[in-house]
Write a protein that holds these residues in place. Structure first.
Motif, PDB file in Angstrom:
ATOM      1  N   SER A   1      28.744  43.999  42.550  1.00 21.00           N
ATOM      2  CA  SER A   1      29.135  42.664  41.835  1.00 21.00           C
ATOM      3  C   SER A   1      30.249  42.728  40.743  1.00 21.00           C
ATOM      4  O   SER A   1      31.129  41.639  40.782  1.00 21.00           O
ATOM      5  N   ALA A   2      30.656  43.868  40.554  1.00 22.00           N
ATOM      6  CA  ALA A   2      31.892  43.944  39.628  1.00 22.00           C
ATOM      7  C   ALA A   2      33.207  43.588  40.346  1.00 22.00           C
ATOM      8  O   ALA A   2      33.953  42.890  40.231  1.00 22.00           O
ATOM      9  N   LYS A   3      33.305  44.445  41.600  1.00 19.82           N
ATOM     10  CA  LYS A   3      34.422  44.070  42.576  1.00 19.82           C
ATOM     11  C   LYS A   3      34.563  42.586  43.059  1.00 19.82           C
ATOM     12  O   LYS A   3      35.701  42.020  43.131  1.00 19.82           O
ATOM     13  N   THR A   4      33.422  41.927  43.252  1.00 22.51           N
ATOM     14  CA  THR A   4      33.116  40.776  43.882  1.00 22.51           C
ATOM     15  C   THR A   4      33.811  39.788  42.742  1.00 22.51           C
ATOM     16  O   THR A   4      34.405  38.827  43.092  1.00 22.51           O
ATOM     17  N   ALA A   5      33.262  39.903  41.485  1.00 22.74           N
ATOM     18  CA  ALA A   5      33.391  39.124  40.353  1.00 22.74           C
ATOM     19  C   ALA A   5      34.958  39.199  40.049  1.00 22.74           C
ATOM     20  O   ALA A   5      35.584  38.017  40.106  1.00 22.74           O
ATOM     21  N   GLU A   6      35.679  40.392  40.216  1.00 22.72           N
ATOM     22  CA  GLU A   6      36.996  40.518  39.992  1.00 22.72           C
ATOM     23  C   GLU A   6      37.883  40.025  40.949  1.00 22.72           C
ATOM     24  O   GLU A   6      38.840  39.494  40.833  1.00 22.72           O
ATOM     25  N   HIS A   7      37.530  39.981  42.230  1.00 25.43           N
ATOM     26  CA  HIS A   7      38.014  39.178  43.357  1.00 25.43           C
ATOM     27  C   HIS A   7      37.913  37.944  43.245  1.00 25.43           C
ATOM     28  O   HIS A   7      38.781  37.031  43.659  1.00 25.43           O
ATOM     29  N   HIS A   8      36.670  37.182  42.998  1.00 23.01           N
ATOM     30  CA  HIS A   8      36.672  35.922  42.691  1.00 23.01           C
ATOM     31  C   HIS A   8      37.588  35.138  41.775  1.00 23.01           C
ATOM     32  O   HIS A   8      38.009  34.316  41.877  1.00 23.01           O
ATOM     33  N   GLU A   9      38.007  35.853  40.582  1.00 25.34           N
ATOM     34  CA  GLU A   9      39.114  35.302  39.809  1.00 25.34           C
ATOM     35  C   GLU A   9      40.191  35.322  40.239  1.00 25.34           C
ATOM     36  O   GLU A   9      41.027  34.143  40.092  1.00 25.34           O
ATOM     37  N   ILE A  10      40.595  36.040  41.304  1.00 25.32           N
ATOM     38  CA  ILE A  10      41.833  35.851  42.207  1.00 25.32           C
ATOM     39  C   ILE A  10      41.827  34.362  42.704  1.00 25.32           C
ATOM     40  O   ILE A  10      42.929  33.561  42.539  1.00 25.32           O
ATOM     41  N   HIS A  11      40.551  33.718  43.263  1.00 27.05           N
ATOM     42  CA  HIS A  11      40.454  32.671  43.899  1.00 27.05           C
ATOM     43  C   HIS A  11      40.536  31.525  42.764  1.00 27.05           C
ATOM     44  O   HIS A  11      41.302  30.533  43.081  1.00 27.05           O
ATOM     45  N   LEU A  12      40.082  31.818  41.603  1.00 23.04           N
ATOM     46  CA  LEU A  12      39.929  30.706  40.702  1.00 23.04           C
ATOM     47  C   LEU A  12      41.400  30.378  40.245  1.00 23.04           C
ATOM     48  O   LEU A  12      41.984  29.458  39.841  1.00 23.04           O
ATOM     49  N   LYS A  13      41.951  31.652  40.171  1.00 20.87           N
ATOM     50  CA  LYS A  13      43.542  31.477  39.658  1.00 20.87           C
ATOM     51  C   LYS A  13      44.342  30.695  40.761  1.00 20.87           C
ATOM     52  O   LYS A  13      45.275  29.665  40.493  1.00 20.87           O
ATOM     53  N   GLU A  14      44.050  30.771  42.011  1.00 22.30           N
ATOM     54  CA  GLU A  14      44.773  30.025  43.021  1.00 22.30           C
ATOM     55  C   GLU A  14      44.485  28.768  42.706  1.00 22.30           C
ATOM     56  O   GLU A  14      45.242  27.963  43.116  1.00 22.30           O
ATOM     57  N   TYR A  15      43.315  28.309  42.796  1.00 21.02           N
ATOM     58  CA  TYR A  15      42.817  26.815  42.516  1.00 21.02           C
ATOM     59  C   TYR A  15      43.456  26.468  41.593  1.00 21.02           C
ATOM     60  O   TYR A  15      43.922  25.297  41.675  1.00 21.02           O
ATOM     61  N   ILE A  16      43.629  26.929  40.366  1.00 20.41           N
ATOM     62  CA  ILE A  16      44.321  26.233  39.050  1.00 20.41           C
ATOM     63  C   ILE A  16      45.515  26.336  39.577  1.00 20.41           C
ATOM     64  O   ILE A  16      46.257  25.042  39.133  1.00 20.41           O
TER      65      ILE A  16
END
Length: 79
Positions: free
Chosen positions: A16-31
């Motif tokens: 879960s920690a690695k997945t959440a960390e990676h998901h943040e990258i996609h959130l920044k890309e969306y922004i």
């Protein structure tokens, strides 16, 4: 001044920690792609088996982001 809303994605399991960390990258890309006015993102490890990724948006952008990214939940963001 409009409210800020913290949209949250929950990740469970040993990765879960690695997945959440990676998901943040996609959130920044969306922004960046959508040119949203706020750029507050992050991830937090809640326990060994639970982590979250989050993004803070304004009232005006909440519906657009919610429909596009399907967060699991949301809450009012306070500093």
């Amino acid at each position: 001044m409009s409210r800020k809303i913290k949209l949250i994605w929950d990740f469970r399991g040993p990765a879960s920690a690695k997945t959440a960390e990676h998901h943040e990258i996609h959130l920044k890309e969306y922004i960046a792609i959508e040119k949203l006015p706020l750029n507050i993102t992050g991830f937090e490890i809640q326990s060994e088996m639970l982590a979250i990724a989050f993004m803070v948006v304004t009232d005006e952008n909440m519906i657009q982001v919610r429909d596009a990214l399907k967060p699991h939940r949301g809450e009012l963001f306070t500093v």
